[in-house]
Design a protein around this motif. Sequence first.
Motif, PDB file in Angstrom:
ATOM      1  N   GLN A  54       0.867  -1.176   0.000  1.00  0.00           N
ATOM      2  CA  GLN A  54       0.000   0.000   0.000  1.00  0.00           C
ATOM      3  C   GLN A  54       0.905   1.227   0.000  1.00  0.00           C
ATOM      4  OE1 GLN A  54      -0.779  -2.604   2.555  1.00  0.00           O
ATOM      5  NE2 GLN A  54      -1.697  -3.404   0.687  1.00  0.00           N
ATOM      6  N   TRP A  55       0.918   1.914  -1.126  1.00  0.00           N
ATOM      7  CA  TRP A  55       1.742   3.121  -1.257  1.00  0.00           C
ATOM      8  C   TRP A  55       1.049   4.303  -0.612  1.00  0.00           C
ATOM      9  CZ3 TRP A  55       6.639   3.471  -2.666  1.00  0.00           C
ATOM     10  CH2 TRP A  55       7.209   2.383  -3.326  1.00  0.00           C
ATOM     11  N   ILE A  56       1.797   5.048   0.160  1.00  0.00           N
ATOM     12  CA  ILE A  56       1.318   6.301   0.737  1.00  0.00           C
ATOM     13  C   ILE A  56       1.836   7.451  -0.114  1.00  0.00           C
ATOM     14  CG2 ILE A  56       1.361   7.784   2.789  1.00  0.00           C
ATOM     15  CD1 ILE A  56       1.816   5.033   4.351  1.00  0.00           C
ATOM     16  N   ALA A  57       3.125   7.393  -0.472  1.00  0.00           N
ATOM     17  CA  ALA A  57       3.712   8.433  -1.315  1.00  0.00           C
ATOM     18  C   ALA A  57       5.005   7.930  -1.934  1.00  0.00           C
ATOM     19  CB  ALA A  57       3.995   9.684  -0.504  1.00  0.00           C
ATOM     20  N   LYS A  81       7.026   6.339   1.090  1.00  0.00           N
ATOM     21  CA  LYS A  81       6.281   5.878   2.266  1.00  0.00           C
ATOM     22  C   LYS A  81       5.332   4.792   1.783  1.00  0.00           C
ATOM     23  CE  LYS A  81       6.260  10.428   4.439  1.00  0.00           C
ATOM     24  NZ  LYS A  81       5.443  11.538   4.916  1.00  0.00           N
ATOM     25  N   PHE A  82       5.412   3.618   2.425  1.00  0.00           N
ATOM     26  CA  PHE A  82       4.544   2.520   2.015  1.00  0.00           C
ATOM     27  C   PHE A  82       4.409   1.516   3.144  1.00  0.00           C
ATOM     28  CE2 PHE A  82       8.880   1.671   0.618  1.00  0.00           C
ATOM     29  CZ  PHE A  82       9.124   0.376   1.033  1.00  0.00           C
ATOM     30  N   ALA A  88       5.418  -0.738   8.145  1.00  0.00           N
ATOM     31  CA  ALA A  88       5.411   0.564   7.486  1.00  0.00           C
ATOM     32  C   ALA A  88       6.860   0.994   7.242  1.00  0.00           C
ATOM     33  CB  ALA A  88       4.697   1.599   8.346  1.00  0.00           C
ATOM     34  N   GLU A  90       9.462   4.166   5.575  1.00  0.00           N
ATOM     35  CA  GLU A  90       9.604   5.554   5.139  1.00  0.00           C
ATOM     36  C   GLU A  90      11.091   5.806   4.975  1.00  0.00           C
ATOM     37  OE1 GLU A  90       8.656  10.089   6.694  1.00  0.00           O
ATOM     38  OE2 GLU A  90       7.707   8.375   7.686  1.00  0.00           O
TER      39      GLU A  90
END
Length: 119
Positions: A54-57, A81-82, A88, A90
């Motif tokens: 799951q990619w955050i950025a 960030k993923f 998690a 970063e």
Amino acid sequence: MKQLSDDRSAHQVAGDLDAMRALMHDSFRYVDSSGRQFDKETFLDQFVDPTAIQWIAQDTVTFDETVRGDLAVVQLLLEEKFILGTNAYEGRFWMLHLYVKEDGVWLWQGGQATMINEG
């Protein structure tokens, strides 16, 4: 090259397997920051498929390209960030991406990532 690199990142973060598959060369090879090696399908499974990651950025900090004929070398500094599995992540990663032009179309041939230690 910058637009192609941005498209690659957008497809990856969106988990768009079909768009990423179309952008990647069939003989794609990638080495991640842990030294693990991936071909096209294993890269898609690990770093694109939204059931795995799951990619955050994924933000481009620096971008540099060298294009010589049908070969392009792209150097990137990315902030990522993923969530992978239950962990998690970063960090900043220096990336070296190679692109080749086949039949007038640029394809992502592969690359290598190195985690930047800023401590």
